[in-house]
Motif scaffolding. Sequence first.
Motif, short mmCIF file in Angstrom:
data_model
loop_
_atom_site.label_atom_id
_atom_site.label_comp_id
_atom_site.label_asym_id
_atom_site.label_seq_id
_atom_site.Cartn_x
_atom_site.Cartn_y
_atom_site.Cartn_z
N PRO A 178 -7.13 -13.33 1.88
CA PRO A 178 -5.87 -13.81 2.47
C PRO A 178 -4.68 -12.97 1.99
N TYR A 179 -3.69 -12.84 2.89
CA TYR A 179 -2.57 -11.93 2.60
C TYR A 179 -1.83 -12.28 1.31
N MET A 180 -1.55 -13.55 1.08
CA MET A 180 -0.81 -13.92 -0.13
C MET A 180 -1.61 -13.59 -1.39
N GLN A 181 -2.92 -13.84 -1.34
CA GLN A 181 -3.77 -13.49 -2.47
C GLN A 181 -3.82 -11.98 -2.68
N LEU A 182 -3.85 -11.25 -1.56
CA LEU A 182 -3.86 -9.79 -1.65
C LEU A 182 -2.58 -9.29 -2.30
N THR A 183 -1.45 -9.88 -1.93
CA THR A 183 -0.18 -9.51 -2.54
C THR A 183 -0.16 -9.83 -4.03
N ALA A 184 -0.67 -11.00 -4.37
CA ALA A 184 -0.73 -11.39 -5.78
C ALA A 184 -1.60 -10.44 -6.58
N ILE A 185 -2.72 -10.00 -5.99
CA ILE A 185 -3.61 -9.06 -6.67
C ILE A 185 -2.89 -7.75 -6.95
N LEU A 186 -2.14 -7.26 -5.97
CA LEU A 186 -1.39 -6.01 -6.15
C LEU A 186 -0.38 -6.15 -7.28
N ILE A 187 0.34 -7.28 -7.31
CA ILE A 187 1.33 -7.50 -8.37
C ILE A 187 0.66 -7.54 -9.73
N ILE A 188 -0.44 -8.25 -9.82
CA ILE A 188 -1.14 -8.39 -11.10
C ILE A 188 -1.66 -7.04 -11.60
N TYR A 198 -3.90 -1.91 -0.26
CA TYR A 198 -3.12 -3.05 0.20
C TYR A 198 -2.50 -2.76 1.57
N VAL A 199 -1.86 -1.59 1.70
CA VAL A 199 -1.22 -1.20 2.96
C VAL A 199 -2.25 -1.13 4.08
N PHE A 200 -3.37 -0.47 3.81
CA PHE A 200 -4.38 -0.29 4.85
C PHE A 200 -4.92 -1.64 5.33
N ILE A 201 -5.26 -2.54 4.39
CA ILE A 201 -5.78 -3.85 4.78
C ILE A 201 -4.73 -4.66 5.52
N PHE A 257 7.55 -2.26 -3.41
CA PHE A 257 8.46 -2.24 -2.25
C PHE A 257 7.94 -1.29 -1.18
N SER A 258 7.47 -0.12 -1.59
CA SER A 258 6.95 0.85 -0.63
C SER A 258 5.77 0.28 0.13
N ALA A 259 4.85 -0.37 -0.59
CA ALA A 259 3.65 -0.93 0.04
C ALA A 259 4.02 -2.04 1.02
N PHE A 260 4.92 -2.91 0.63
CA PHE A 260 5.27 -4.03 1.49
C PHE A 260 6.06 -3.57 2.70
N TYR A 261 7.06 -2.73 2.49
CA TYR A 261 7.93 -2.29 3.58
C TYR A 261 7.14 -1.53 4.64
N ILE A 262 6.34 -0.57 4.21
CA ILE A 262 5.56 0.22 5.16
C ILE A 262 4.44 -0.63 5.77
N GLY A 263 3.78 -1.43 4.95
CA GLY A 263 2.72 -2.28 5.46
C GLY A 263 3.22 -3.27 6.50
N LEU A 264 4.36 -3.88 6.25
CA LEU A 264 4.93 -4.84 7.19
C LEU A 264 5.24 -4.19 8.52
N ALA A 265 5.89 -3.02 8.49
CA ALA A 265 6.29 -2.36 9.74
C ALA A 265 5.08 -2.00 10.59
N PHE A 266 4.08 -1.41 9.98
CA PHE A 266 2.91 -1.00 10.77
C PHE A 266 2.03 -2.18 11.15
N GLY A 313 -3.51 2.21 10.44
CA GLY A 313 -3.68 1.91 9.02
C GLY A 313 -3.72 3.18 8.19
N LEU A 314 -4.39 4.21 8.69
CA LEU A 314 -4.43 5.50 7.99
C LEU A 314 -3.05 6.14 7.92
N ILE A 315 -2.33 6.11 9.02
CA ILE A 315 -0.96 6.65 9.03
C ILE A 315 -0.09 5.93 8.01
N ALA A 316 -0.19 4.60 7.99
CA ALA A 316 0.61 3.79 7.07
C ALA A 316 0.28 4.14 5.62
N ALA A 317 -1.00 4.27 5.31
CA ALA A 317 -1.41 4.58 3.95
C ALA A 317 -0.90 5.95 3.51
#
Length: 267
Positions: free
Chosen positions: A78-88, A60-63, A111-120, A31-35
């Motif tokens: 929850p992940y979807m709520q977390l994503t919505a919070i980031l967008i808002i 967002y990435v770390f969580i 895009f950076s947060a989602f792409y890197i977060g998804l991979a890690f 998580g630290l590497i990803a962030a």
Amino acid sequence: MKQRILTGVAAGALFILFILIGSVPFALFIGLIAAIAYFELVVMKGISAMSIPAISGGIYVFIFVVEAALPGIANYVPYMQLTAILIIITLLYMVFSKNTFNFDEAAHLFFSAFYIGLAFNLFVNLRYLPGVGLEFVFFIIILMWSTDSGAYFVGRKFGKRKLAPNISPNKTVEGMIGGIVIALIAAFIFEAVVPHPLFHSSWGLLVVVTLIISIFGQLGDLAESAIKRFYGVKDSGRILPGHGGLLDRFDSLIFILPILFVLNVIG
């Protein structure tokens, strides 16, 4: 070169140590590497790492990554709520920033947060696969390192035809082929000596998966090179003396894992 070797050995040993430890320490470490990799992309764009949207994206990435090892977190955020919070947060900051933060920057952050977060996230999940998780993690890492080494040494010795001169002038077609060949050799050796074969002696499947990892790993390296060339930087960061940033070291892995996930090789 000496500094590069020392940094590579020390960083590689620390990385392997946390893989072997597994459990929560591994998830927190990844998580630290990803962030950090995320913040390298943020700074590359010219966005302040201390801005509210950037910090929100880092959290967002770390969580997102750590949640793979601590699924109970999803009961609280929850992940979807977390994503919505980031967008808002990102869009609200755009509204109240008096035109100092625009939609282009907001899209870059998301895009950076989602792409890197998804991979890690996929990487941590892979480590937790029952029975074969540890072996599969090492299989991918060994193939990545074999590909990089093969491409580097074969390219230096025999490289003549440029692979992508407008993106990475030093990479050659011969180097790419050399990386693939070395990866195939490493894969067969790994499958022969590992106590629990990953592909149940299906050599055809082993070859296919190895080709996917080796080829797309090199394309992932080129993708990050294209990003750096667009933003006019040599390295994604300076955290690893002689090597650059963490994004420079994990660009192949970040590219490979979503592809393996889409192809149902990992899940």
